[in-house]
Motif scaffolding. Structure first.
Motif, short mmCIF file in Angstrom:
data_model
loop_
_atom_site.label_atom_id
_atom_site.label_comp_id
_atom_site.label_asym_id
_atom_site.label_seq_id
_atom_site.Cartn_x
_atom_site.Cartn_y
_atom_site.Cartn_z
N ALA A 148 -4.58 4.64 5.15
CA ALA A 148 -4.58 3.81 6.56
C ALA A 148 -3.29 3.34 7.07
N LYS A 149 -2.33 3.56 6.13
CA LYS A 149 -1.00 3.28 6.66
C LYS A 149 -0.76 4.35 7.78
N PHE A 150 -1.23 5.37 7.94
CA PHE A 150 -0.72 6.54 8.72
C PHE A 150 -2.32 6.76 9.68
N LEU A 199 0.86 -1.20 0.04
CA LEU A 199 0.03 0.17 0.03
C LEU A 199 0.89 1.26 0.06
N ALA A 200 1.94 1.32 -0.57
CA ALA A 200 2.76 2.50 -0.78
C ALA A 200 3.54 2.16 -2.18
N PHE A 201 4.13 3.47 -2.52
CA PHE A 201 4.51 3.55 -3.93
C PHE A 201 5.69 2.64 -4.18
N CYS A 259 -2.88 10.52 3.10
CA CYS A 259 -1.74 10.35 4.00
C CYS A 259 -0.98 11.50 4.12
N PRO A 260 -0.32 11.84 5.21
CA PRO A 260 0.48 13.24 5.39
C PRO A 260 1.22 13.16 4.28
N GLU A 284 -11.32 3.49 7.11
CA GLU A 284 -11.42 2.10 7.07
C GLU A 284 -10.08 1.56 6.63
N LEU A 285 -9.93 0.49 7.23
CA LEU A 285 -8.70 -0.35 6.96
C LEU A 285 -8.86 -1.29 5.65
#
Ligand SMILES: *Cc1c(COP(=O)(O)O)cnc(C)c1O
Length: 431
Positions: free
Chosen positions: A384-386, A104-106, A353-354, A399-400
């Protein structure tokens, strides 16, 4: 096609060596000796290709003469098995979502591609390759998922109690070729252990080790693919495009510059940073001064000495005037970042996300100054990662996604270890 070191103190090497060694011996960074342009006709037609095909064509041009096209096609199609959708928030303002991969990240783009390139290069060798990675959180997850079920062993070192529960689950629940070592120390201790192993010649005679470092050229190349995909998805390409990249080590931005050098029509880039503002300071003063990093809400960008600056200077020269023609850079602190998260939600019902919020702020400033442009800002992680920061800032639940929710109930498997080198070494040799 060969790869040279940006410090130019060592000979050019083939792709295989650049990927397996990761770093040239002179401490520079590898760059392709030539960045070949794509045909204008091809670029005009990119909207007709699906993402995997487009990624393959870009890779094939960039890596011409290094890997037979059919093999490269298999590698790219296997690596790029998730989407990079462009979301329109309003006219001329788009968000490119890069968080639809397994972690779930680039960083999934880089990690999956690197894993497959490495596997390809070592497939005929008798000795098994082991990747050692120290992680402070996110990189480990992407690398673990990226190498999962390949024939390369991965040993991940992480600081016990210093990463989030979900991050820990991402490292410790896969099994198979992925082993997590939980080190009773800090991230720096983890890095020290990895470094000691690389400097240990006796160990290296007995086992083949490599790193999955973020500055590996094999992690950079696949990041150029999604810039093409962004332009391909624009409703109207007649207005000049600016891309805003939330930046820490500047790998993501550098990949965008490579895409531009290949002929992709991106007029300008914005490097949006948090309070770690070495790069905007450098652009303003033409004096580069690295600093110790400071912790922020967008912690994947907490970098005080961005390593890819060497590559950017290699492309545009060390005088910041040359860099400024292609890149602007602005810094945003944590309270601005939170305001950005809130504004994205209030105006567009978009939960970010931030890191993504920092990019949005940079994009907004650019478009205010350049109203005749259209803007694409990159979203580098799923909100959701943060989750703690985003929920607190918005005052509501996030929501996760399934990939994270599933982790919660899985059992953590790690090997607890001290910060001493001897037991770590013994463990490696016993594998
Ligand atoms: C790593 C990371 C960044 C920074 O990317 P660089 O290529 O180091 O500039 C930004 N956002 C997220 C979520 C990241 O994980």
């Amino acid at each position: 096609m060969k790869f040279y070191s940006t410090k130019r103190q060592v000979e050019e090497v083939a792709l295989k060596e650049a990927v397996i060694t990761g770093l040239p011996a002179d401490n520079g960074l590898f760059m392709p000796e030539q960045i070949r342009k794509l045909d204008q006709d091809f670029i005009e037609g990119i909207a007709d290709l699906d993402f995997e095909e487009l990624a393959f064509r870009v890779a094939d041009r960039l890596l011409e003469g290094t890997i037979p096209s059919l093999d490269l096609r298999n590698i790219v199609f296997d690596a790029i098995n998730f989407k990079a959708p462009l979301v329109e928030l309003e006219k001329d303002l788009y968000c490119l979502e890069l968080f639809h991969g397994p972690s779930l990240a680039f960083k999934d783009f880089g990690a999956r591609f690197m894993a497959r390139i490495m596997s390809y290069f070592v497939r005929e060798e008798k000795e098994k390759l082991t990747i050692l990675v120290a992680t402070s959180g996110d990189t480990g997850g992407a690398v673990a998922r990226g190498f999962y079920e390949t024939d390369i062993d991965v040993v991940i070192l992480y600081p016990s109690g210093k990463i989030s529960d979900l991050q820990e689950k991402q490292l410790t629940t896969l099994g198979k070729n992925i082993t997590a070592l939980e080190i009773e120390g800090t991230f720096d201790d983890c890095q020290k252990l990895v470094k000691s192993a690389f400097l240990d010649e006796a160990l290296r005679k007995q086992m083949k080790i490599s790193s999955a470092n973020s500055i590996n050229i094999a992690r950079l190349i696949p990041q150029s693919f999604y810039y093409f995909r962004a332009i391909a998805q624009l409703a109207d390409r007649s207005k000049p495009v600016c891309c805003t990249v939330p930046s820490g080590n500047f790998g993501n931005l550098t990949a965008g510059l490579i895409a531009k050098e290949m002929g992709l029509p991106i007029e300008h880039f914005v490097a949006a940073v948090n309070a770690n503002d070495v790069f905007p300071q450098y652009l303003e003063t033409n004096i580069y001064e690295s600093k110790a990093s400071v912790p922020t809400l967008s912690n994947a960008m907490d970098v005080g000495a961005p390593s890819n600056l060497q590559r950017i200077q290699d492309l545009y020269g060390t005088d910041s005037a040359g860099i400024k023609k292609n890149i602007s850079s602005w810094s945003y602190d944590d309270s601005q970042t939170k305001a950005g998260i809130r504004e994205l939600y209030d105006k567009y019902k978009y939960v970010a996300c931030p890191h993504t919020a920092v990019a949005y702020l940079g994009m907004k400033k650019y478009l205010q100054e350049n109203p005749d442009h259209q803007g694409v800002f990159l979203s580098t992680a799923h909100p959701a990662k943060f989750i703690d920061i985003v929920e607190e800032t918005l005052g509501q639940k996030v929501e996760l996604p399934k990939a994270l929710a599933e982790l919660v109930d899985l059992k953590k498997e790690s090997i607890l270890m001290s910060t001493d080198y001897a037991p770590f070494r013994e463990y490696l040799l016993s594998r």
